[in-house]
Design a protein around this motif. Structure first.
Motif, short mmCIF file in Angstrom:
data_model
loop_
_atom_site.label_atom_id
_atom_site.label_comp_id
_atom_site.label_asym_id
_atom_site.label_seq_id
_atom_site.Cartn_x
_atom_site.Cartn_y
_atom_site.Cartn_z
N PRO A 25 13.36 10.00 -8.33
CA PRO A 25 12.52 9.32 -7.26
C PRO A 25 12.35 7.76 -7.48
CG PRO A 25 11.50 11.24 -8.00
CD PRO A 25 12.81 11.10 -9.02
N SER A 26 12.28 7.02 -6.43
CA SER A 26 12.16 5.51 -6.71
C SER A 26 11.04 5.07 -6.17
CB SER A 26 13.50 4.80 -6.15
OG SER A 26 13.41 5.44 -4.59
N VAL A 27 10.50 3.62 -6.46
CA VAL A 27 9.47 3.10 -6.16
C VAL A 27 9.73 1.73 -5.90
CG1 VAL A 27 8.75 2.86 -8.52
CG2 VAL A 27 6.88 2.72 -6.61
N ASP A 28 9.06 1.05 -4.89
CA ASP A 28 9.16 -0.44 -4.68
C ASP A 28 7.80 -0.90 -4.89
OD1 ASP A 28 9.61 -2.88 -3.92
OD2 ASP A 28 9.39 -2.20 -1.57
N VAL A 29 7.60 -1.78 -6.00
CA VAL A 29 6.31 -2.21 -6.17
C VAL A 29 6.17 -3.69 -5.85
CG1 VAL A 29 5.80 -0.91 -7.99
CG2 VAL A 29 6.97 -2.88 -8.45
N SER A 30 7.23 -4.16 -4.97
CA SER A 30 7.30 -5.55 -4.65
C SER A 30 6.22 -6.02 -3.84
CB SER A 30 8.62 -5.95 -3.85
OG SER A 30 8.87 -5.21 -2.67
N PRO A 31 5.45 -5.43 -3.01
CA PRO A 31 4.41 -5.74 -2.59
C PRO A 31 3.13 -6.28 -3.26
CG PRO A 31 5.08 -3.68 -1.30
CD PRO A 31 5.83 -3.66 -2.50
N MET A 32 3.24 -5.76 -4.49
CA MET A 32 2.29 -5.96 -5.68
C MET A 32 2.39 -7.26 -6.18
SD MET A 32 1.29 -2.61 -7.88
CE MET A 32 0.28 -1.09 -7.20
N VAL A 83 -0.73 -12.55 -1.36
CA VAL A 83 -1.33 -12.39 -0.08
C VAL A 83 -1.24 -11.22 0.56
CG1 VAL A 83 -1.13 -13.34 2.58
CG2 VAL A 83 -0.52 -14.87 0.51
N THR A 84 -0.25 -10.30 0.51
CA THR A 84 0.06 -8.87 0.86
C THR A 84 -1.05 -8.04 -0.02
OG1 THR A 84 2.05 -9.08 1.64
CG2 THR A 84 1.58 -7.09 1.30
N LEU A 85 -1.04 -8.39 -1.28
CA LEU A 85 -1.80 -7.56 -2.06
C LEU A 85 -3.33 -7.56 -1.81
CD1 LEU A 85 -1.97 -5.76 -4.61
CD2 LEU A 85 -2.11 -7.50 -5.95
N ARG A 86 -3.81 -9.05 -1.51
CA ARG A 86 -5.20 -9.18 -1.21
C ARG A 86 -5.64 -8.62 0.15
NH1 ARG A 86 -8.37 -12.65 -4.49
NH2 ARG A 86 -6.90 -13.56 -6.28
N GLU A 87 -4.75 -8.83 1.19
CA GLU A 87 -4.81 -8.25 2.56
C GLU A 87 -5.19 -6.60 2.39
OE1 GLU A 87 -1.70 -9.67 4.84
OE2 GLU A 87 -2.72 -11.33 5.26
N ALA A 88 -4.11 -6.00 1.94
CA ALA A 88 -4.31 -4.53 1.65
C ALA A 88 -5.51 -4.35 0.87
CB ALA A 88 -2.99 -4.08 0.81
N ASN A 134 -12.61 2.52 -1.24
CA ASN A 134 -12.94 2.51 -2.90
C ASN A 134 -11.81 3.36 -3.46
OD1 ASN A 134 -14.60 0.33 -3.39
ND2 ASN A 134 -16.35 1.47 -3.81
N GLU A 135 -11.53 4.63 -2.71
CA GLU A 135 -10.88 5.49 -3.38
C GLU A 135 -9.46 4.94 -3.52
OE1 GLU A 135 -9.44 10.18 -2.57
OE2 GLU A 135 -10.78 9.20 -1.28
N ASP A 136 -8.92 4.29 -2.48
CA ASP A 136 -7.51 3.43 -2.31
C ASP A 136 -7.55 2.74 -3.54
OD1 ASP A 136 -6.65 5.12 -0.24
OD2 ASP A 136 -7.37 3.83 1.09
N ARG A 137 -8.60 1.92 -3.64
CA ARG A 137 -8.58 1.04 -4.91
C ARG A 137 -8.42 1.40 -5.92
NH1 ARG A 137 -13.28 -2.68 -1.76
NH2 ARG A 137 -12.17 -3.62 -0.07
N ARG A 138 -9.36 2.46 -6.35
CA ARG A 138 -9.25 3.19 -7.74
C ARG A 138 -7.98 3.69 -8.04
NH1 ARG A 138 -14.21 5.08 -6.31
NH2 ARG A 138 -13.18 6.73 -5.71
N SER A 159 -2.60 1.70 0.95
CA SER A 159 -2.47 3.00 1.76
C SER A 159 -2.89 4.08 0.43
CB SER A 159 -1.28 3.25 2.50
OG SER A 159 -0.28 3.24 1.62
N GLY A 160 -2.85 5.31 0.93
CA GLY A 160 -2.94 6.54 -0.29
C GLY A 160 -1.94 6.43 -1.15
N SER A 161 -1.39 7.60 -1.52
CA SER A 161 -0.36 7.97 -2.53
C SER A 161 0.84 7.71 -1.89
CB SER A 161 -0.59 9.30 -3.20
OG SER A 161 -1.61 9.51 -3.88
#
Length: 546
Positions: free
Chosen positions: A449-456, A460-465, A471-475, A532-534
């Motif tokens: 399975p693959s993952v794209d972590v480029s938004p991290m 700007v995108t990271l702070r907006e998200a 708090n649950e999503d942030r944790r 977003s969530g998982s």
């Protein structure tokens, strides 16, 4: 194939006690079968005291299944089919499908079954349903036996509360001469209104050990005081009906009531009276929040670092929780002997948040932290596939260690001398290299399975998200990048300086996977929403080196 001559054993015992089906007997019979059939036992997976009928975690079962379905071994041997599962063909059928798909086989020694034989599957299905039926009938018989013993006021099993013993003749509770004085001290302090934390600290200060031999804490004191048996009453664990019609224990223990008279039943001597118990429970309930008998979901306002923040006081290392406006060491609050770190929660949250939002966009694509984040994220996407990958990875490293030791034996320790010994070395070496190559091939063939972590990496995108997330999503996101946050003890009255008192332990790729998996991360495909969530498999993409 490299795994055809290798097998694993799975052993299970619902009650961990000696007997004809004890773990040792199971292992002996399984090993004997493997030897007769020319198989080498690689590993023994054991679940002691774990039911095959109830829905409980079985780490041994999971590891054994991952090994055979990943192709680490070609055969999984069980002593008897009901040792594997008592949930019927629903679970056993899926296990058979997964094993067959991987090209492996399941062997049940006492049942004389080998799923490499096509006709065995029908017998397996019949035995699986029979084991399920037996478990249900056994549960019914045990229930009747418990009701009978309760009606006679006899102890039905388990460890009695602190300060009490079971009389071997009458099967009723009597005072434990060694500990009853301390049990009564606990009760007197509780009746006097002393907090549970202070009671725990008092016992720990005088080195009075808990029933398990460790320190007391508020939870263990509360459990003791609320126990019906502490007041000489027959206990009964509350159950609720699940969606599939089965009964599940809630963990809440209440006084047993006779089904005909509805009166409570005595089970011998108590450390306190029934009246004292009621007084203590009223006091305890006045200090706690009542959920009206229902389990409520956590509110969105749960502390940001719950589960991540720890006390940095030496020899403590316990978790901290938010109490009021501060994170406080739970060991200290529970009455254990820790000087207790505490810090303003908002200050800790702000520091950790800013470090997270600043550090990630500054990472290079091959940074170890970014690789660890991607590794954790992708493991959450498809845990079953990665259980197989981890099993293969662990076995590759173990086999490489054996090969290295074999080479040391010849070239460093000089243990292989003479033509016959060298021939034996070459044979062993060739076998190990062949198995390692086979395992590596199996690992390459497994889907990744693959993952794209480029938004991290986009600040700007990271702070907006982050701003839009709960708090649950942030944790969830913090736990991808952070192992733990440690807070040291401060000086009362002095303002917190985060850089001096807060240490962030960033995520590290586990050594086993880092040493075996040679798959660099690059970013492609659709951008996953960080806030977003998982993530789902359709949202992320990972590319491995060919």
């Amino acid at each position: 194939m490299h795994q055809d001559a290798i097998c694993d054993l799975y052993l299970r015992l619902s009650l961990d006690r000696d007997g004809k089906t004890a773990i040792e007997r199971q292992e002996s019979d399984c090993r004997a079968w493997a030897e007769r059939n020319g198989l080498t036992v690689r590993k023994v997976h054991i679940d002691r005291g774990r039911s095959g009928y109830k829905t409980v975690e079985r780490k041994g079962f999971d590891a054994a299944l991952a090994a055979v379905t990943a192709g680490v071994v070609g055969t999984l041997i069980v002593w008897k089919l009901d040792r594997l599962s008592r949930k019927g063909i629903g679970q056993v059928g899926k296990v058979l499908d997964d094993i067959e798909k991987a090209g492996g086989r399941l062997v049940s020694v006492l049942d004389g079954l080998d799923t490499s034989n096509d006709s065995a599957r029908m017998v397996v299905a019949m035995l699986a349903e029979l084991a399920r039926s037996e478990s249900r009938n056994l549960g019914t018989r045990v229930g009747h036996a418990k009701r009978y013993l309760r009606s006679k006021g006899q102890w039905i099993g388990g460890q009695p509360p602190y300060g009490l013993l079971i009389d071997p003749k009458s099967k009723k509770l009597i005072h434990d001469p060694e500990h009853v004085v301390y049990a009564r001290l606990i009760a007197d302090e509780a009746l006097a209104g002393t907090s549970l934390v202070k009671i725990a600290r008092l016992l720990n200060e005088y080195e009075i050990l808990s029933p398990r031999g460790g320190q007391w804490n508020a939870a263990s004191i509360m459990q003791l005081l609320r126990s019906p048996a502490f007041a000489g009453l027959m206990p009964e664990t509350e159950t609720v009906e699940t969606d599939d019609g089965e009964r599940k224990y809630t963990g809440r223990v209440l006084p047993y009531r006779d089904p005909e008279t509805l009166d409570t039943v005595e089970v011998g001597e108590g450390v306190i009276t029934v009246g004292e118990r009621e007084q203590i429970i009223r006091t305890l309930e006045s200090r706690t929040f009542v959920h009206v008998g229902k389990r409520r979901p956590k509110p969105d306002g749960t502390a940001l670092l719950t589960g991540l923040v720890y006390c940095a006081v030496p020899d403590c290392g316990r978790r901290m929780h938010r109490v009021g406006v501060s994170y406080q060491c739970m060991a200290r609050r529970a009455g254990n002997q820790c000087i207790g770190a505490s810090a303003l929660a908002d200050a800790v949250d702000q520091y950790v948040t800013e470090q997270f939002l600043t550090k990630l966009p500054a990472l290079e694509p091959d940074d170890p932290l970014l690789v660890a984040i991607a590794d954790r994220w992708v493991h959450r996407v498809d845990p079953e596939t990665f259980a197989k990958r981890d099993a293969l990875t662990a076995e590759i490293q173990d086999e490489e260690a054996r090969l290295a030791d074999l080479e040391d034996a010849r070239y460093v320790r000089g243990e292989f001398s003479g033509a016959a010994a060298v021939e034996r070395y070459n044979r062993l070496s060739e076998r190990l290299r062949g198995r390692i190559d086979g395992l590596r091939g199996d690992l390459r063939r497994l889907p990744v399975p693959s993952v794209d972590v480029s938004p991290m990496l986009d600040g700007v995108t990271l702070r907006e998200a982050w701003a839009d997330a709960t708090n649950e999503d942030r944790r969830e996101r913090l736990s991808l990048a952070i192992d733990r946050v440690e807070v040291s003890k401060g000086v009362r009255g002095q303002r917190i300086i985060p850089e001096q008192r807060i240490q962030i332990h960033w995520a590290i790729l586990p050594t086993r996977r880092a040493s075996i998996v040679n798959e660099p991360w690059r970013f492609c495909g659709p951008r996953a929403e960080v806030g977003s969530g998982s993530p789902s498999p359709t949202e992320v993409t990972r590319v491995a080196r060919p």
